[in-house]
Design a protein around this motif. Structure first.
Motif, PDB file in Angstrom:
ATOM      1  N   GLY A  25       0.781  -1.228   0.000  1.00  0.00           N
ATOM      2  CA  GLY A  25       0.000   0.000   0.000  1.00  0.00           C
ATOM      3  C   GLY A  25       0.808   1.271   0.000  1.00  0.00           C
ATOM      4  N   LEU A  26       2.067   1.193  -0.452  1.00  0.00           N
ATOM      5  CA  LEU A  26       2.941   2.363  -0.446  1.00  0.00           C
ATOM      6  C   LEU A  26       2.977   3.016  -1.827  1.00  0.00           C
ATOM      7  CD1 LEU A  26       5.927   0.899   1.610  1.00  0.00           C
ATOM      8  CD2 LEU A  26       4.034   2.305   2.429  1.00  0.00           C
ATOM      9  N   PRO A  27       3.192   4.332  -1.898  1.00  0.00           N
ATOM     10  CA  PRO A  27       3.209   5.039  -3.185  1.00  0.00           C
ATOM     11  C   PRO A  27       4.480   4.760  -3.982  1.00  0.00           C
ATOM     12  CG  PRO A  27       3.729   6.559  -1.403  1.00  0.00           C
ATOM     13  CD  PRO A  27       3.346   5.261  -0.747  1.00  0.00           C
ATOM     14  N   ASP A  28       4.459   5.124  -5.262  1.00  0.00           N
ATOM     15  CA  ASP A  28       5.601   4.894  -6.146  1.00  0.00           C
ATOM     16  C   ASP A  28       6.869   5.569  -5.636  1.00  0.00           C
ATOM     17  OD1 ASP A  28       3.972   3.433  -7.797  1.00  0.00           O
ATOM     18  OD2 ASP A  28       3.690   5.031  -9.275  1.00  0.00           O
ATOM     19  N   ALA A  29       6.720   6.730  -5.015  1.00  0.00           N
ATOM     20  CA  ALA A  29       7.902   7.454  -4.517  1.00  0.00           C
ATOM     21  C   ALA A  29       8.664   6.630  -3.495  1.00  0.00           C
ATOM     22  CB  ALA A  29       7.492   8.793  -3.911  1.00  0.00           C
ATOM     23  N   LYS A  30       7.954   5.838  -2.689  1.00  0.00           N
ATOM     24  CA  LYS A  30       8.617   4.973  -1.716  1.00  0.00           C
ATOM     25  C   LYS A  30       9.421   3.885  -2.420  1.00  0.00           C
ATOM     26  CE  LYS A  30       7.517   6.524   2.402  1.00  0.00           C
ATOM     27  NZ  LYS A  30       8.564   6.936   3.381  1.00  0.00           N
ATOM     28  N   ALA A  31       8.865   3.346  -3.488  1.00  0.00           N
ATOM     29  CA  ALA A  31       9.587   2.316  -4.234  1.00  0.00           C
ATOM     30  C   ALA A  31      10.896   2.870  -4.773  1.00  0.00           C
ATOM     31  CB  ALA A  31       8.721   1.790  -5.378  1.00  0.00           C
ATOM     32  N   ARG A  32      10.848   4.064  -5.308  1.00  0.00           N
ATOM     33  CA  ARG A  32      12.076   4.673  -5.827  1.00  0.00           C
ATOM     34  C   ARG A  32      13.091   4.909  -4.715  1.00  0.00           C
ATOM     35  NH1 ARG A  32       8.135   7.519  -8.841  1.00  0.00           N
ATOM     36  NH2 ARG A  32       8.292   9.339  -7.457  1.00  0.00           N
ATOM     37  N   PHE A  33      12.604   5.308  -3.540  1.00  0.00           N
ATOM     38  CA  PHE A  33      13.501   5.531  -2.402  1.00  0.00           C
ATOM     39  C   PHE A  33      14.189   4.228  -2.001  1.00  0.00           C
ATOM     40  CE2 PHE A  33      14.001   5.339   2.269  1.00  0.00           C
ATOM     41  CZ  PHE A  33      14.935   6.348   2.446  1.00  0.00           C
ATOM     42  N   TYR A  34      13.438   3.151  -1.847  1.00  0.00           N
ATOM     43  CA  TYR A  34      14.036   1.870  -1.457  1.00  0.00           C
ATOM     44  C   TYR A  34      15.004   1.359  -2.512  1.00  0.00           C
ATOM     45  CZ  TYR A  34      10.770   1.330   2.470  1.00  0.00           C
ATOM     46  OH  TYR A  34      10.082   1.496   3.655  1.00  0.00           O
ATOM     47  N   ARG A  35      14.679   1.591  -3.773  1.00  0.00           N
ATOM     48  CA  ARG A  35      15.533   1.090  -4.853  1.00  0.00           C
ATOM     49  C   ARG A  35      16.764   1.963  -5.072  1.00  0.00           C
ATOM     50  NH1 ARG A  35      12.159   1.641  -8.963  1.00  0.00           N
ATOM     51  NH2 ARG A  35      13.086   3.656  -9.505  1.00  0.00           N
ATOM     52  N   ASP A  36      16.544   3.266  -5.263  1.00  0.00           N
ATOM     53  CA  ASP A  36      17.640   4.131  -5.705  1.00  0.00           C
ATOM     54  C   ASP A  36      18.563   4.567  -4.577  1.00  0.00           C
ATOM     55  OD1 ASP A  36      16.447   3.903  -8.179  1.00  0.00           O
ATOM     56  OD2 ASP A  36      15.454   5.860  -8.091  1.00  0.00           O
ATOM     57  N   TYR A  37      18.041   4.692  -3.368  1.00  0.00           N
ATOM     58  CA  TYR A  37      18.849   5.175  -2.252  1.00  0.00           C
ATOM     59  C   TYR A  37      19.294   4.059  -1.302  1.00  0.00           C
ATOM     60  CZ  TYR A  37      17.706   9.901  -3.695  1.00  0.00           C
ATOM     61  OH  TYR A  37      17.583  11.049  -4.424  1.00  0.00           O
ATOM     62  N   LEU A  38      18.416   3.092  -1.084  1.00  0.00           N
ATOM     63  CA  LEU A  38      18.742   2.055  -0.110  1.00  0.00           C
ATOM     64  C   LEU A  38      19.314   0.797  -0.742  1.00  0.00           C
ATOM     65  CD1 LEU A  38      15.819   2.371   2.461  1.00  0.00           C
ATOM     66  CD2 LEU A  38      17.968   3.646   2.303  1.00  0.00           C
ATOM     67  N   GLY A  39      19.145   0.623  -2.061  1.00  0.00           N
ATOM     68  CA  GLY A  39      19.847  -0.453  -2.764  1.00  0.00           C
ATOM     69  C   GLY A  39      19.062  -1.719  -3.024  1.00  0.00           C
ATOM     70  N   PHE A  40      17.758  -1.732  -2.816  1.00  0.00           N
ATOM     71  CA  PHE A  40      16.968  -2.947  -3.029  1.00  0.00           C
ATOM     72  C   PHE A  40      16.507  -3.047  -4.491  1.00  0.00           C
ATOM     73  CE2 PHE A  40      16.607  -1.964   1.457  1.00  0.00           C
ATOM     74  CZ  PHE A  40      16.868  -3.190   2.035  1.00  0.00           C
ATOM     75  N   ARG A  41      16.372  -4.281  -4.982  1.00  0.00           N
ATOM     76  CA  ARG A  41      15.936  -4.486  -6.364  1.00  0.00           C
ATOM     77  C   ARG A  41      14.912  -5.618  -6.460  1.00  0.00           C
ATOM     78  NH1 ARG A  41      20.627  -6.462  -9.592  1.00  0.00           N
ATOM     79  NH2 ARG A  41      19.783  -8.514  -9.049  1.00  0.00           N
ATOM     80  N   ASP A  42      15.342  -6.853  -6.171  1.00  0.00           N
ATOM     81  CA  ASP A  42      14.472  -8.023  -6.230  1.00  0.00           C
ATOM     82  C   ASP A  42      14.159  -8.504  -4.819  1.00  0.00           C
ATOM     83  OD1 ASP A  42      14.672  -8.025  -9.038  1.00  0.00           O
ATOM     84  OD2 ASP A  42      16.561  -9.135  -8.923  1.00  0.00           O
ATOM     85  N   ILE A  43      12.902  -8.867  -4.577  1.00  0.00           N
ATOM     86  CA  ILE A  43      12.466  -9.265  -3.242  1.00  0.00           C
ATOM     87  C   ILE A  43      11.832 -10.655  -3.333  1.00  0.00           C
ATOM     88  CG2 ILE A  43      11.125  -8.626  -1.229  1.00  0.00           C
ATOM     89  CD1 ILE A  43      13.265  -6.562  -2.017  1.00  0.00           C
ATOM     90  N   PRO A  44      12.571 -11.729  -3.003  1.00  0.00           N
ATOM     91  CA  PRO A  44      11.999 -13.079  -3.070  1.00  0.00           C
ATOM     92  C   PRO A  44      10.763 -13.220  -2.185  1.00  0.00           C
ATOM     93  CG  PRO A  44      14.375 -13.169  -2.847  1.00  0.00           C
ATOM     94  CD  PRO A  44      13.982 -11.744  -2.603  1.00  0.00           C
ATOM     95  N   ARG A  45       9.714 -13.790  -2.763  1.00  0.00           N
ATOM     96  CA  ARG A  45       8.494 -14.064  -2.013  1.00  0.00           C
ATOM     97  C   ARG A  45       7.986 -15.447  -2.406  1.00  0.00           C
ATOM     98  NH1 ARG A  45       6.033  -9.156  -0.324  1.00  0.00           N
ATOM     99  NH2 ARG A  45       7.706  -8.039   0.742  1.00  0.00           N
ATOM    100  N   SER A  46       7.566 -16.211  -1.426  1.00  0.00           N
ATOM    101  CA  SER A  46       7.104 -17.571  -1.665  1.00  0.00           C
ATOM    102  C   SER A  46       5.675 -17.566  -2.217  1.00  0.00           C
ATOM    103  CB  SER A  46       7.151 -18.375  -0.366  1.00  0.00           C
ATOM    104  OG  SER A  46       6.593 -19.645  -0.563  1.00  0.00           O
ATOM    105  N   THR A  47       5.472 -18.337  -3.271  1.00  0.00           N
ATOM    106  CA  THR A  47       4.125 -18.506  -3.824  1.00  0.00           C
ATOM    107  C   THR A  47       3.629 -19.936  -3.669  1.00  0.00           C
ATOM    108  OG1 THR A  47       5.062 -18.917  -6.025  1.00  0.00           O
ATOM    109  CG2 THR A  47       4.416 -16.654  -5.507  1.00  0.00           C
ATOM    110  N   GLY A  48       4.521 -20.865  -3.374  1.00  0.00           N
ATOM    111  CA  GLY A  48       4.096 -22.255  -3.264  1.00  0.00           C
ATOM    112  C   GLY A  48       4.743 -23.014  -2.130  1.00  0.00           C
TER     113      GLY A  48
END
Length: 340
Positions: A25-48
């Motif tokens: 539920g976070l806005p796009d600006a938060k995604a850019r902050f986590y990616r561009d400033y904090l260094g995150f890219r791919d986030i593994p999540r279990s589907t099965g």
């Protein structure tokens, strides 16, 4: 006390940072902050895979070639207070699947992301000084609710598990020293409940983590100049730059290669990262390194180990297949860049 084989499980499916933050539920600006400033890219999540599936897979890899009867204790470290929404019998099923019904099990919580390192310390307390006795340390969480998907302004959380076999006679790296310090006044964590305390915590963070690393080094009888790597929890690159500066250590000696592709897997992070270093041959016999983690609440922890020249792992990879590249995390050791 030695830290032996590490087994890991990282789901083969992953979200982008934008997808993970949108689901929370976070806005796009938060995604850019986590990616561009904090260094995150791919986030593994279990589907099965359930949490039990992930812990069992990691435990099975760590135990490969080991007589289960030699394992006398099972310690499960987790960050989320409600480890498994499916029910309280999580460890019973995992122990049965691993052939460890005979081994008493207990969980280690209340320290959030420092719980994994504290479980390593506790294992040394419950194991007798007997070369034939060992313990299995399990670590892992999964994101069961949207509010668990991020640590606000700090990290994006992933699903993953890691396990390690420890004991005085286990082939592996020698534990030289450890230190933990809890600052209970920060018990509210993040989220806006106490902004003044949050600001104080932010100021304290780097000096406090540097101090606890120094205490562990002192117990180990070594200095920072004798350390090859800081093997961290994957919170974000900005905080680790601050800690490296506080320590007077080159930032390049903080192993953050996994942060963009594994995200923050709570208290499993140091073991996932250590598995990667081992699998890639980036620890030579005799190298000393520091496992370091911080849990909201706030507990700071560090352990100093020395790389063994013998066997402590084998082949493995994502979901039990071959390792693809240097990441021990997606699969197993037998099988980056980052405030919290």
């Amino acid at each position: 006390m030695r830290l032996g084989p590490i087994g890991t499980f990282v789901p083969p499916t992953a979200l982008t940072v934008a997808e993970a933050t949108a689901a929370a539920g976070l806005p796009d600006a938060k995604a850019r902050f986590y990616r561009d400033y904090l260094g995150f890219r791919d986030i593994p999540r279990s589907t099965g895979h359930s949490l039990a599936d992930m812990l069992t897979a990691a435990g099975r890899e760590a135990l490969r070639g080991t007589d289960p009867r030699a394992v006398r204790h099972v310690l499960y470290a987790h960050t989320h207070e409600e480890a498994d929404p499916a029910g309280p019998r999580l460890l019973d099923g995992v122990r049965a699947a691993l052939g460890l019904d005979h081994a008493p099990a207990f969980s280690v919580g209340q320290m959030n992301c420092a719980a994994g390192l504290f479980a390593l310390f506790l294992a040394g307390q419950v194991i007798e000084a007997d070369d034939d006795e060992s313990a299995l340390v399990l670590t892992g969480d999964w994101v069961a609710r949207p509010e668990q998907a991020t640590i606000p302004g700090v990290a994006v959380v992933a699903d993953a598990a890691a396990a390690c076999l420890v004991g005085p006679g286990v082939p592996g790296d020698r534990l030289l020293g450890s230190a933990f310090r809890t600052y209970g006044r920060f018990y509210r964590g993040f989220g806006g409940a106490d902004p003044d305390r949050e600001r104080e915590y932010t100021r304290l963070y780097a000096p406090a983590l540097a101090a606890v690393i120094g205490e562990a080094l002192e117990e180990a009888g070594t200095g920072l100049d004798g350390i090859r790597w800081i093997v961290p929890h994957n919170v974000n690159r900005l905080s680790w730059k601050g800690v490296a500066k506080e320590l007077g250590l080159p930032y390049s000696q903080v192993f953050l290669d996994n942060l963009p592709r594994l995200g923050h897997a709570n208290c499993a992070d140091p073991y996932l990262n250590l598995a990667s270093l081992r699998a890639a041959g980036r620890l030579a016999p005799g190298d000393r390194y520091v496992l370091a983690a911080v849990g909201l609440g706030a507990t700071f922890g560090a352990a100093v180990l020395e790389r063994d020249g013998g066997r402590d792992g084998g082949p493995g990879g994502r979901d039990g297949g071959p390792v693809d590249g240097p990441v021990g995390g997606p699969g197993s050791e037998r099988g980056s860049d980052g405030e919290l």
